[in-house]
Design a protein around this motif. Structure first.
Motif, PDB file in Angstrom:
ATOM      1  N   LEU A 199       1.123  10.100 -19.188  1.00  0.00           N
ATOM      2  CA  LEU A 199      -0.082   9.601 -19.320  1.00  0.00           C
ATOM      3  C   LEU A 199      -1.331  10.571 -19.265  1.00  0.00           C
ATOM      4  O   LEU A 199      -1.632  11.068 -18.016  1.00  0.00           O
ATOM      5  CB  LEU A 199      -0.158   8.455 -18.321  1.00  0.00           C
ATOM      6  CG  LEU A 199       0.667   7.125 -18.343  1.00  0.00           C
ATOM      7  CD1 LEU A 199       0.282   6.293 -17.261  1.00  0.00           C
ATOM      8  CD2 LEU A 199       0.666   6.543 -19.579  1.00  0.00           C
ATOM      9  N   ALA A 200      -2.017  10.606 -20.371  1.00  0.00           N
ATOM     10  CA  ALA A 200      -3.130  11.572 -20.272  1.00  0.00           C
ATOM     11  C   ALA A 200      -4.555  10.673 -19.713  1.00  0.00           C
ATOM     12  O   ALA A 200      -5.532  11.276 -19.529  1.00  0.00           O
ATOM     13  CB  ALA A 200      -3.493  12.467 -21.689  1.00  0.00           C
ATOM     14  N   GLU A 201      -4.503   9.525 -20.241  1.00  0.00           N
ATOM     15  CA  GLU A 201      -5.745   8.572 -19.943  1.00  0.00           C
ATOM     16  C   GLU A 201      -5.135   7.364 -19.287  1.00  0.00           C
ATOM     17  O   GLU A 201      -3.838   6.724 -19.417  1.00  0.00           O
ATOM     18  CB  GLU A 201      -6.237   8.105 -21.080  1.00  0.00           C
ATOM     19  CG  GLU A 201      -6.807   9.264 -21.976  1.00  0.00           C
ATOM     20  CD  GLU A 201      -8.087  10.159 -21.098  1.00  0.00           C
ATOM     21  OE1 GLU A 201      -8.642   9.158 -20.359  1.00  0.00           O
ATOM     22  OE2 GLU A 201      -8.284  11.157 -21.410  1.00  0.00           O
ATOM     23  N   PRO A 202      -5.737   6.716 -18.576  1.00  0.00           N
ATOM     24  CA  PRO A 202      -5.347   5.522 -17.976  1.00  0.00           C
ATOM     25  C   PRO A 202      -5.047   4.201 -19.034  1.00  0.00           C
ATOM     26  O   PRO A 202      -5.196   4.190 -20.340  1.00  0.00           O
ATOM     27  CB  PRO A 202      -6.655   4.837 -17.288  1.00  0.00           C
ATOM     28  CG  PRO A 202      -7.328   5.887 -16.866  1.00  0.00           C
ATOM     29  CD  PRO A 202      -7.158   7.070 -18.228  1.00  0.00           C
ATOM     30  N   ILE A 203      -4.086   3.445 -18.859  1.00  0.00           N
ATOM     31  CA  ILE A 203      -3.528   2.631 -19.769  1.00  0.00           C
ATOM     32  C   ILE A 203      -2.762   1.387 -18.910  1.00  0.00           C
ATOM     33  O   ILE A 203      -2.345   1.391 -17.807  1.00  0.00           O
ATOM     34  CB  ILE A 203      -2.358   3.202 -20.481  1.00  0.00           C
ATOM     35  CG1 ILE A 203      -1.960   2.509 -21.743  1.00  0.00           C
ATOM     36  CG2 ILE A 203      -1.160   3.555 -19.398  1.00  0.00           C
ATOM     37  CD1 ILE A 203      -0.945   2.959 -22.580  1.00  0.00           C
ATOM     38  N   GLY A 204      -2.834   0.195 -19.638  1.00  0.00           N
ATOM     39  CA  GLY A 204      -2.328  -0.840 -19.170  1.00  0.00           C
ATOM     40  C   GLY A 204      -0.847  -0.785 -19.278  1.00  0.00           C
ATOM     41  O   GLY A 204      -0.308  -0.266 -20.263  1.00  0.00           O
ATOM     42  N   ALA A 205      -0.116  -1.625 -18.407  1.00  0.00           N
ATOM     43  CA  ALA A 205       1.374  -1.660 -18.464  1.00  0.00           C
ATOM     44  C   ALA A 205       1.735  -3.165 -17.961  1.00  0.00           C
ATOM     45  O   ALA A 205       1.079  -3.939 -17.485  1.00  0.00           O
ATOM     46  CB  ALA A 205       1.860  -0.619 -17.374  1.00  0.00           C
ATOM     47  N   GLY A 206       3.035  -3.499 -18.260  1.00  0.00           N
ATOM     48  CA  GLY A 206       3.559  -4.793 -18.280  1.00  0.00           C
ATOM     49  C   GLY A 206       3.681  -5.243 -16.823  1.00  0.00           C
ATOM     50  O   GLY A 206       4.129  -4.178 -15.962  1.00  0.00           O
ATOM     51  N   SER A 207       3.459  -6.177 -16.373  1.00  0.00           N
ATOM     52  CA  SER A 207       3.866  -6.714 -15.102  1.00  0.00           C
ATOM     53  C   SER A 207       4.026  -8.149 -15.002  1.00  0.00           C
ATOM     54  O   SER A 207       3.523  -8.999 -15.916  1.00  0.00           O
ATOM     55  CB  SER A 207       2.383  -6.621 -14.307  1.00  0.00           C
ATOM     56  OG  SER A 207       1.305  -7.518 -14.747  1.00  0.00           O
ATOM     57  N   THR A 208       4.890  -8.532 -13.941  1.00  0.00           N
ATOM     58  CA  THR A 208       5.079  -9.848 -13.675  1.00  0.00           C
ATOM     59  C   THR A 208       4.234 -10.612 -13.134  1.00  0.00           C
ATOM     60  O   THR A 208       4.278 -11.871 -12.852  1.00  0.00           O
ATOM     61  CB  THR A 208       6.663  -9.717 -12.921  1.00  0.00           C
ATOM     62  OG1 THR A 208       6.522  -9.340 -11.832  1.00  0.00           O
ATOM     63  CG2 THR A 208       7.361  -9.239 -13.712  1.00  0.00           C
ATOM     64  N   GLN A 209       3.400  -9.997 -12.165  1.00  0.00           N
ATOM     65  CA  GLN A 209       2.121 -10.547 -11.251  1.00  0.00           C
ATOM     66  C   GLN A 209       1.165  -9.612 -11.331  1.00  0.00           C
ATOM     67  O   GLN A 209       1.272  -8.451 -11.120  1.00  0.00           O
ATOM     68  CB  GLN A 209       2.842 -10.837  -9.981  1.00  0.00           C
ATOM     69  CG  GLN A 209       1.832 -11.389  -9.079  1.00  0.00           C
ATOM     70  CD  GLN A 209       2.498 -11.768  -7.651  1.00  0.00           C
ATOM     71  OE1 GLN A 209       3.282 -12.552  -7.498  1.00  0.00           O
ATOM     72  NE2 GLN A 209       2.369 -10.923  -6.648  1.00  0.00           N
ATOM     73  N   GLY A 210      -0.066 -10.115 -11.633  1.00  0.00           N
ATOM     74  CA  GLY A 210      -1.516  -9.375 -11.674  1.00  0.00           C
ATOM     75  C   GLY A 210      -1.542  -8.401 -12.773  1.00  0.00           C
ATOM     76  O   GLY A 210      -0.599  -8.469 -13.779  1.00  0.00           O
ATOM     77  N   ARG A 211      -2.556  -7.684 -12.947  1.00  0.00           N
ATOM     78  CA  ARG A 211      -2.869  -6.892 -13.804  1.00  0.00           C
ATOM     79  C   ARG A 211      -2.770  -5.373 -13.705  1.00  0.00           C
ATOM     80  O   ARG A 211      -3.474  -5.014 -12.790  1.00  0.00           O
ATOM     81  CB  ARG A 211      -4.389  -7.148 -14.492  1.00  0.00           C
ATOM     82  CG  ARG A 211      -4.686  -6.252 -15.523  1.00  0.00           C
ATOM     83  CD  ARG A 211      -6.154  -6.783 -16.251  1.00  0.00           C
ATOM     84  NE  ARG A 211      -6.432  -5.729 -17.434  1.00  0.00           N
ATOM     85  CZ  ARG A 211      -7.117  -4.867 -17.527  1.00  0.00           C
ATOM     86  NH1 ARG A 211      -7.596  -4.131 -16.273  1.00  0.00           N
ATOM     87  NH2 ARG A 211      -7.551  -4.228 -18.541  1.00  0.00           N
ATOM     88  N   LEU A 212      -1.757  -4.644 -14.438  1.00  0.00           N
ATOM     89  CA  LEU A 212      -1.382  -3.595 -13.909  1.00  0.00           C
ATOM     90  C   LEU A 212      -2.006  -2.346 -14.898  1.00  0.00           C
ATOM     91  O   LEU A 212      -1.895  -2.370 -15.896  1.00  0.00           O
ATOM     92  CB  LEU A 212       0.196  -3.192 -13.957  1.00  0.00           C
ATOM     93  CG  LEU A 212       0.758  -1.725 -13.728  1.00  0.00           C
ATOM     94  CD1 LEU A 212       0.292  -1.300 -12.129  1.00  0.00           C
ATOM     95  CD2 LEU A 212       2.220  -1.837 -13.883  1.00  0.00           C
ATOM     96  N   MET A 213      -2.791  -1.352 -14.203  1.00  0.00           N
ATOM     97  CA  MET A 213      -3.127  -0.266 -14.970  1.00  0.00           C
ATOM     98  C   MET A 213      -2.847   0.959 -14.422  1.00  0.00           C
ATOM     99  O   MET A 213      -2.615   0.979 -12.995  1.00  0.00           O
ATOM    100  CB  MET A 213      -4.915  -0.323 -14.654  1.00  0.00           C
ATOM    101  CG  MET A 213      -5.654  -1.370 -15.445  1.00  0.00           C
ATOM    102  SD  MET A 213      -5.457  -1.103 -17.111  1.00  0.00           S
ATOM    103  CE  MET A 213      -6.377   0.269 -17.667  1.00  0.00           C
ATOM    104  N   LEU A 214      -2.240   1.944 -14.902  1.00  0.00           N
ATOM    105  CA  LEU A 214      -1.722   3.112 -14.691  1.00  0.00           C
ATOM    106  C   LEU A 214      -2.516   4.234 -14.918  1.00  0.00           C
ATOM    107  O   LEU A 214      -3.001   4.388 -16.343  1.00  0.00           O
ATOM    108  CB  LEU A 214      -0.200   3.464 -15.171  1.00  0.00           C
ATOM    109  CG  LEU A 214       0.901   2.453 -14.586  1.00  0.00           C
ATOM    110  CD1 LEU A 214       1.981   2.537 -15.276  1.00  0.00           C
ATOM    111  CD2 LEU A 214       1.057   2.438 -13.114  1.00  0.00           C
ATOM    112  N   GLY A 215      -2.938   5.300 -14.051  1.00  0.00           N
ATOM    113  CA  GLY A 215      -3.787   6.586 -14.455  1.00  0.00           C
ATOM    114  C   GLY A 215      -3.099   7.472 -14.857  1.00  0.00           C
ATOM    115  O   GLY A 215      -1.918   7.534 -14.879  1.00  0.00           O
ATOM    116  N   ARG A 216      -3.794   8.665 -15.135  1.00  0.00           N
ATOM    117  CA  ARG A 216      -3.150   9.966 -15.416  1.00  0.00           C
ATOM    118  C   ARG A 216      -2.071  10.388 -14.448  1.00  0.00           C
ATOM    119  O   ARG A 216      -2.338  10.363 -13.225  1.00  0.00           O
ATOM    120  CB  ARG A 216      -4.324  10.981 -15.524  1.00  0.00           C
ATOM    121  CG  ARG A 216      -5.418  10.620 -16.749  1.00  0.00           C
ATOM    122  CD  ARG A 216      -6.329  11.843 -16.888  1.00  0.00           C
ATOM    123  NE  ARG A 216      -7.223  12.070 -15.609  1.00  0.00           N
ATOM    124  CZ  ARG A 216      -7.015  13.367 -14.947  1.00  0.00           C
ATOM    125  NH1 ARG A 216      -6.295  14.093 -15.205  1.00  0.00           N
ATOM    126  NH2 ARG A 216      -7.727  13.210 -13.890  1.00  0.00           N
TER     127      ARG A 216
END
Length: 405
Positions: A365-382
């Protein structure tokens, strides 16, 4: 009211032991019906042995050590479980003042490639003079060892050939620099800052510059203990998750630093501990600390989730530096030590973000991106490695073939 269940947790005096300490001191353990007792040691081998032989129930531990224990490295194998990651990054590579001057360290954190090029010249000069550079690491099976070696190898300093490594307990790392026993250390806070404040070291790099979001400390149990006491494990995960949310609050930094500084925990300076918590690093004695965002990383982006791909990368480095052959069976054991199933079960129905996957590409990941989750909203950073490589946990053997030898 039923009596609280006693849980004994081993730890070393490091800032990233914060979450179990805060769970005890701020009552988050009591909220889960747990009476937490903390057992301080000075070496990772002692922390591991207390856990293996049942003298503690769980432990603050360097991320590769439960894997090595489960695989039977250095001792008979004992199945282990890691249901929670205590933190990402948080270490630094600190040179002696003499080595810092030799490679031209300035008043800012260096660039990994530029510092590496200068270090390569000095390492080769010292090797040819018969006095190779010595770097202190906290344990053979530590992320410190693997992060340091990963960086050194990529910049052309061959570990075990152009330089050597020795084990140095974190509380004595600054003493080892002062005595001239090592030329550099890779250790967690506050021991880099203490070396700088004592005038015996200069911080060259944060390990977050080598692998951003690299796994550092984990919460570990014996696998049989985790199976026998599932409610205890679930309660501990919830208490640690609450502690992590508190730890990252800007208005809690001073309070956390003062708790950690107590004699029974780190027995260190409050200011140095608070700097680490707030992502500030003093590189030169007396200088204004520089801000390096995410120097230590907890809570956000599901940072406490035990990704099996993290375990797979650690296993890849174990194979690499032991010069052992890759084993699919061993890789499966290594990844099985990290237990996202226990994390999800404990935090289901809470406000915690729960990733849908248990493994991912590391370093992609070079930039933050949304990722799949079963609960809540997941963002993953660089999360990049400094050399631009990515790690696919489904192709460990192929990855190993791409690395400098």
């Amino acid at each position: 009211m039923s009596a609280a269940e006693t849980v004994r947790i081993g730890f070393l005096p490091l800032v990233d032991a914060a979450l179990p300490i805060l769970a005890r001191e701020l009552g988050f353990g009591e909220e889960q019906g747990l009476a937490i007792e903390m057992t301080r040691d000075v070496t990772w081998a002692a922390v591991r042995d207390r856990l293996v032989y049942g003298l503690t129930d769980a432990a603050h531990m360097i991320a590769p050590l439960p894997i090595a224990t489960a695989l039977g490295r250095d001792r008979p194998p004992v199945p282990m479980a890691v249901p929670f990651v205590l933190g990402l990054n948080g270490n630094a590579i600190t040179f002696s003042t003499a080595l810092g001057e030799a490679v031209g360290l300035g008043g800012t954190l260096g660039d990994p490639d530029a510092v590496g090029a200068a270090l390569r010249h000095e390492a080769h000069r010292r090797r040819d003079a018969g006095d190779p550079l010595r770097f202190g690491i906290t344990h053979r099976y530590s992320s410190h060892n693997y992060m340091l070696r990963y960086w050194l190898a990529q910049v052309g300093v061959r570990p075990d050939i152009d330089c050597t490594t020795v084990v140095t307990s974190p509380p004595f790392a600054a003493d080892a620099l002062a005595a001239g026993d090592v030329d550099g250390i890779c250790v967690g806070e506050p021991w880099n800052s203490i070396a700088v404040d004592r005038g015996v070291g200069r911080i060259a790099l944060a390990t977050a510059q080598v692998w951003r979001r690299g796994v550092e400390k984990v919460f570990s149990l014996r696998a049989d203990r985790a199976a026998e006491r599932p409610e205890m494990v679930a309660g501990l995960i919830r208490a640690l998750h609450t502690a992590a949310a508190h730890f990252v609050r800007p208005d809690a930094a001073r309070q956390c630093a003062e708790i950690l500084a107590r004699p029974q925990y780190l027995d260190g300076p409050v200011d140095a501990i608070e700097r680490a918590i707030t992502d500030h690093i003093r590189l030169i004695p007396g200088a204004t600390p520089v801000h390096y965002p995410d120097f230590m990383f907890q809570y956000r982006e599901a940072a406490n989730f035990p990704w099996r791909s993290q375990a797979a990368w650690l296993y890849s480095q174990m194979v690499r530096w032991e010069r052992a052959g890759y084993s699919a069976d061993e890789a499966a054991v290594a990844q099985g030590v990290y237990r996202p199933d226990l994390y999800r079960a404990a935090l289901a129905g809470t406000g915690a973000v729960l990733p849908g996957a248990s493994s991912k590409l590391e370093g992609a990941l070079a930039e933050p991106i949304g990722a799949g989750s079963t609960q809540g909203r997941l963002m993953l950073g660089r999360d990049g490695f400094f050399d631009g490589r990515t790690f696919d946990p489904d192709d460990i053997a192929g990855y190993l073939d791409t690395l400098p030898r």
